[in-house]
Design a protein around this motif. Structure first.
Motif, PDB file in Angstrom:
ATOM      1  N   LEU A  57       1.216  -1.133   0.332  1.00 31.56           N
ATOM      2  CA  LEU A  57      -0.342  -0.340  -0.191  1.00 31.56           C
ATOM      3  C   LEU A  57       0.816   1.565   0.547  1.00 31.56           C
ATOM      4  O   LEU A  57       0.517   2.039  -0.292  1.00 31.56           O
ATOM      5  N   TRP A  58       2.061   1.402   0.717  1.00 28.16           N
ATOM      6  CA  TRP A  58       2.986   2.057   1.215  1.00 28.16           C
ATOM      7  C   TRP A  58       2.999   2.429  -0.656  1.00 28.16           C
ATOM      8  O   TRP A  58       3.805   4.061  -0.815  1.00 28.16           O
ATOM      9  N   ARG A  59       3.862   1.564  -1.438  1.00 31.68           N
ATOM     10  CA  ARG A  59       4.598   1.388  -2.894  1.00 31.68           C
ATOM     11  C   ARG A  59       2.957   2.138  -3.964  1.00 31.68           C
ATOM     12  O   ARG A  59       3.562   2.572  -4.405  1.00 31.68           O
ATOM     13  N   LEU A  60       1.947   1.983  -3.599  1.00 36.83           N
ATOM     14  CA  LEU A  60       1.212   1.997  -4.672  1.00 36.83           C
ATOM     15  C   LEU A  60       1.009   3.691  -4.359  1.00 36.83           C
ATOM     16  O   LEU A  60       0.939   4.169  -5.089  1.00 36.83           O
ATOM     17  N   ARG A  61       0.284   4.179  -2.837  1.00 36.67           N
ATOM     18  CA  ARG A  61       0.219   5.001  -2.816  1.00 36.67           C
ATOM     19  C   ARG A  61       0.892   6.400  -2.944  1.00 36.67           C
ATOM     20  O   ARG A  61       0.924   7.489  -2.809  1.00 36.67           O
ATOM     21  N   TYR A  62       2.405   6.072  -2.110  1.00 39.80           N
ATOM     22  CA  TYR A  62       3.194   7.109  -2.019  1.00 39.80           C
ATOM     23  C   TYR A  62       3.919   7.252  -3.050  1.00 39.80           C
ATOM     24  O   TYR A  62       5.567   7.992  -3.088  1.00 39.80           O
ATOM     25  N   THR A  65      10.218   4.433  -3.621  1.00 40.25           N
ATOM     26  CA  THR A  65      11.093   3.412  -4.082  1.00 40.25           C
ATOM     27  C   THR A  65      11.060   1.422  -3.507  1.00 40.25           C
ATOM     28  O   THR A  65      11.003   1.816  -2.312  1.00 40.25           O
ATOM     29  N   LEU A  66      11.676   1.259  -3.852  1.00 37.96           N
ATOM     30  CA  LEU A  66      11.534  -0.456  -3.721  1.00 37.96           C
ATOM     31  C   LEU A  66      13.071  -0.110  -2.259  1.00 37.96           C
ATOM     32  O   LEU A  66      12.817  -0.809  -1.497  1.00 37.96           O
ATOM     33  N   ARG A  67      13.666   0.163  -2.790  1.00 40.19           N
ATOM     34  CA  ARG A  67      14.785   0.394  -1.439  1.00 40.19           C
ATOM     35  C   ARG A  67      14.908   1.222  -0.572  1.00 40.19           C
ATOM     36  O   ARG A  67      14.728   0.497   0.378  1.00 40.19           O
ATOM     37  N   ASP A  68      13.985   2.308  -0.621  1.00 45.97           N
ATOM     38  CA  ASP A  68      13.431   2.952   0.385  1.00 45.97           C
ATOM     39  C   ASP A  68      12.516   1.638   1.338  1.00 45.97           C
ATOM     40  O   ASP A  68      12.012   2.140   2.500  1.00 45.97           O
ATOM     41  N   LEU A  69      11.024   1.663   0.858  1.00 40.31           N
ATOM     42  CA  LEU A  69      10.594   0.653   1.652  1.00 40.31           C
ATOM     43  C   LEU A  69      11.197  -0.472   2.388  1.00 40.31           C
ATOM     44  O   LEU A  69      10.889  -0.503   3.538  1.00 40.31           O
ATOM     45  N   ALA A  70      12.121  -0.823   1.425  1.00 40.36           N
ATOM     46  CA  ALA A  70      12.754  -1.921   2.287  1.00 40.36           C
ATOM     47  C   ALA A  70      13.997  -1.292   3.683  1.00 40.36           C
ATOM     48  O   ALA A  70      13.504  -2.345   4.960  1.00 40.36           O
ATOM     49  N   GLU A  71      13.964  -0.200   3.488  1.00 39.83           N
ATOM     50  CA  GLU A  71      15.230   0.319   4.687  1.00 39.83           C
ATOM     51  C   GLU A  71      13.938   1.071   5.194  1.00 39.83           C
ATOM     52  O   GLU A  71      13.975   1.295   6.459  1.00 39.83           O
ATOM     53  N   MET A  72      12.435   1.893   5.593  1.00 40.33           N
ATOM     54  CA  MET A  72      11.591   2.582   6.193  1.00 40.33           C
ATOM     55  C   MET A  72      11.452   0.339   7.079  1.00 40.33           C
ATOM     56  O   MET A  72      11.427   0.315   8.506  1.00 40.33           O
ATOM     57  N   ILE A  73      10.856   0.061   6.931  1.00 39.97           N
ATOM     58  CA  ILE A  73      11.019  -1.018   7.407  1.00 39.97           C
ATOM     59  C   ILE A  73      12.152  -1.947   8.291  1.00 39.97           C
ATOM     60  O   ILE A  73      11.769  -2.588   9.366  1.00 39.97           O
ATOM     61  N   LEU A  74      12.932  -1.917   7.607  1.00 40.43           N
ATOM     62  CA  LEU A  74      14.425  -2.541   8.477  1.00 40.43           C
ATOM     63  C   LEU A  74      14.060  -1.169   9.704  1.00 40.43           C
ATOM     64  O   LEU A  74      15.013  -2.469  10.832  1.00 40.43           O
ATOM     65  N   ILE A  75      14.143  -0.456   9.488  1.00 37.34           N
ATOM     66  CA  ILE A  75      14.346   0.873  11.237  1.00 37.34           C
ATOM     67  C   ILE A  75      12.816  -0.157  12.049  1.00 37.34           C
ATOM     68  O   ILE A  75      13.115  -0.152  13.273  1.00 37.34           O
TER      69      ILE A  75
END
Length: 126
Positions: A57-62, A65-75
């Motif tokens: 949902l974050w990928r589609l809505r906002y 990038t793929l790497r940004d999402l992986a980093e956000m969830i890594l936190i």
């Protein structure tokens, strides 16, 4: 809940749960076991369904990038590769768009597909 293999209603819940905490069931008719995630798109996914849905949902809505999402969830302590996000998006995007379209148009179908705007800028059905 019916059996995902034969559709029978003779289903009993088992005491144990899967590694991710999903309930397990056994069919009395065919004897096969399944869990509450078995019939879904994310059946064999390693991560919880709510995390995967949130990432997609974050990928589609906002438009992240793929790497940004992986980093956000890594936190948040969940480690996965950016390629996993691409796979999840390929699986979930059609399912999400279909459910959103059904909500938008109602259960009967699209009905009114076009909209016209009057001079004041207020939309109205065609």
């Amino acid at each position: 809940m019916g059996c995902v293999n034969c559709g029978s209603a003779k289903v009993t819940e088992r005491r144990d749960r899967t590694a991710q905490g999903y309930r397990r069931f056994r069919c009395g008719a065919c004897g096969r076991g399944f869990n509450e995630r078995s019939s879904g798109v994310l059946n064999r996914a390693q991560y919880p369904s709510d995390v995967i849905a949130l990432v997609v949902l974050w990928r589609l809505r906002y438009r992240l990038t793929l790497r940004d999402l992986a980093e956000m969830i890594l936190i948040r302590g969940i480690v996965f590769n950016h390629e996993a996000v691409r796979d999840w998006e390929a699986k979930l995007a059609p399912v999400l768009t279909n459910s959103l379209r059904q909500r938008r148009y109602g259960k009967d179908g699209p009905g009114c597909r076009s909209w016209h705007v009057d001079e004041m800028g207020y939309p109205g059905p065609a």
